[in-house]
Design a protein around this motif. Sequence first.
Motif, PDB file in Angstrom:
ATOM      1  N   ASN A   1      -3.808   1.690  -4.450  1.00  0.00           N
ATOM      2  CA  ASN A   1      -3.067   1.507  -3.205  1.00  0.00           C
ATOM      3  C   ASN A   1      -2.501   0.088  -3.138  1.00  0.00           C
ATOM      4  N   ALA A   2      -1.960  -0.358  -4.273  1.00  0.00           N
ATOM      5  CA  ALA A   2      -1.387  -1.698  -4.344  1.00  0.00           C
ATOM      6  C   ALA A   2      -0.289  -1.693  -5.387  1.00  0.00           C
TER       7      ALA A   2
ATOM      8  N   ARG B   1       0.240  -4.981   7.823  1.00  0.00           N
ATOM      9  CA  ARG B   1      -0.877  -4.091   7.497  1.00  0.00           C
ATOM     10  C   ARG B   1      -0.640  -3.321   6.201  1.00  0.00           C
ATOM     11  N   LEU B   2       0.614  -3.356   5.689  1.00  0.00           N
ATOM     12  CA  LEU B   2       0.890  -2.645   4.444  1.00  0.00           C
ATOM     13  C   LEU B   2       0.837  -3.558   3.227  1.00  0.00           C
TER      14      LEU B   2
ATOM     15  N   THR C   1      -1.206   2.164  -9.669  1.00  0.00           N
ATOM     16  CA  THR C   1      -0.781   1.505  -8.430  1.00  0.00           C
ATOM     17  C   THR C   1      -1.014   2.404  -7.219  1.00  0.00           C
TER      18      THR C   1
ATOM     19  N   GLN D   1      -7.205  -5.919   4.028  1.00  0.00           N
ATOM     20  CA  GLN D   1      -7.740  -5.231   2.848  1.00  0.00           C
ATOM     21  C   GLN D   1      -7.455  -3.733   2.920  1.00  0.00           C
ATOM     22  N   PRO D   2      -7.312  -3.093   1.742  1.00  0.00           N
ATOM     23  CA  PRO D   2      -7.041  -1.659   1.747  1.00  0.00           C
ATOM     24  C   PRO D   2      -8.196  -0.886   2.394  1.00  0.00           C
TER      25      PRO D   2
ATOM     26  N   LYS E   1       0.203   4.210  -1.217  1.00  0.00           N
ATOM     27  CA  LYS E   1      -0.506   5.445  -0.856  1.00  0.00           C
ATOM     28  C   LYS E   1      -0.615   5.564   0.665  1.00  0.00           C
ATOM     29  N   THR E   2      -0.867   4.407   1.303  1.00  0.00           N
ATOM     30  CA  THR E   2      -0.956   4.428   2.766  1.00  0.00           C
ATOM     31  C   THR E   2       0.356   4.902   3.382  1.00  0.00           C
TER      32      THR E   2
ATOM     33  N   LYS F   1       0.848  -1.200   0.000  1.00  0.00           N
ATOM     34  CA  LYS F   1       0.000   0.000   0.000  1.00  0.00           C
ATOM     35  C   LYS F   1       0.879   1.244   0.000  1.00  0.00           C
TER      36      LYS F   1
ATOM     37  N   VAL G   1      -0.905  -6.424   0.597  1.00  0.00           N
ATOM     38  CA  VAL G   1      -2.159  -6.959   0.049  1.00  0.00           C
ATOM     39  C   VAL G   1      -1.839  -8.088  -0.926  1.00  0.00           C
TER      40      VAL G   1
END
Length: 395
Positions: A203-204, A219-220, A199, A237-238, A95-96, A93, A222
């Motif tokens: 967020n992947a 948590r980052l 991407t 999941q995002p 973007k996260t 992720k 997927v």
Amino acid sequence: MPTTSDRLTLRDLPIPAKLVVTSFLISVGLGYLWAMAQIHFKHASPGEPMPTLADLVGRFSGVPWPSEPKPEPENKDAKEEEKPLVLSRAGVKVKTIIDTRCLRCHKPGGDREETLLTNHSQVAKQLEVKAAHPKGRLVTVLTGLRGKLTSKTMVGVFFEFSEDWEELNNEQRKLEEPKREAERLVLLAWIEAGATKETFEANAFPLPQGFDRTHLANRLLVELDPAAIRMGRGGPQPVPPGEKTPRERWGDAKGRQINVEHLTQSTHAHLLTFSMLWALTGIVFAFTNHSYFLRCLISPLVLIAQVLDISCWWLARLEGVGPYFALAVLGTGGVVGLGVGAQITLSLWSMYGKKGRCVLLLLALVGVGLFGLTYQKVIKPQLEEEKKLVAPIAN
Ligand code: HEC
């Protein structure tokens, strides 16, 4: 108890004195309206006329509202993190990572709002290649020296300058280090691979072959393999776009909390200068010909409410019950406002006879008209402008 006839009231003042008191009360009233404008600019969320409950609790207590349990510090999930996720095609992720590590400052209202990083086109701007930044500015700041933040390096934001670093003890920091470093390396790998919009928005980012993901927090991660997803092996999941994680909500609120120095300054300013003001409006009201009871109630009311108001500012910092004191500020602040309003209008009213009151009503009508005009021409457009400004974060 003295009656109106044998005690001095505002009605008995000579005209010049009445004019002074009248102008004083009106200018205090106007000053109060400006104080509201100040509260809007300083404390309200953009697009809202006044602070919302969440603004209020964030500002005084530094926690999110409605209240929610505090997320455990990242490394406390250590047990869960220890088990590596089995993923057939791992995505990260990205973007996260940017949201949690960068937006604190690079968002509207943040410390570095001149350079926004809330969407892909803003991030892409930092990828442009220039003589001083042969791989783009983003690579420059992600590969600089770890330490103080300068225009050449942002590496520290993964470590010392990250949100929860202070809450970690030395041992926890040691555990955190390789994880944070992995986040930085993922961003670099993402840029290397083209930093595409797809991407970012999904967020992947499919991890390149050979990228060691041992230290990347679960948590980052997927799952990107559709077959594996169908089998229910999706990993975390995002988070839906625009929605914040509990950690982000706690971080935002903490970031908005007024610091102790500021609060001290505000406290002494209010207690010393505003007390003078409310003492004067209170004394004026004490000399009206309203009932004895009303005078005893309303004359000191504003001063008392202000002391309670300021006590709530400080009590709001208590853990647990704090937010309720922050909410009480709404009540005490309201009493201050209503009290001042009552003192001003009722004093003016009782100072004059029929003719004077007609003039006052006329003045009030003009005032309301002017305010209506200002609302249409200035306040409403300003609020709409602010709403537009915050829109890009929401999507
Ligand atoms: C604690 C606040 C803070 C955080 C968090 C932060 N930055 Fe910055 N950033 C700044 C400041 C302040 C500057 C300007 C530094 C200067 O000019 O000395 C800056 C400058 C930059 C610049 C150079 C362009 C400019 O505006 O001068 C880039 C690119 C940048 N940051 C990217 C990032 C990225 C990517 C992240 C997340 C990994 C990040 N920043 C996180 C505060 C922050």
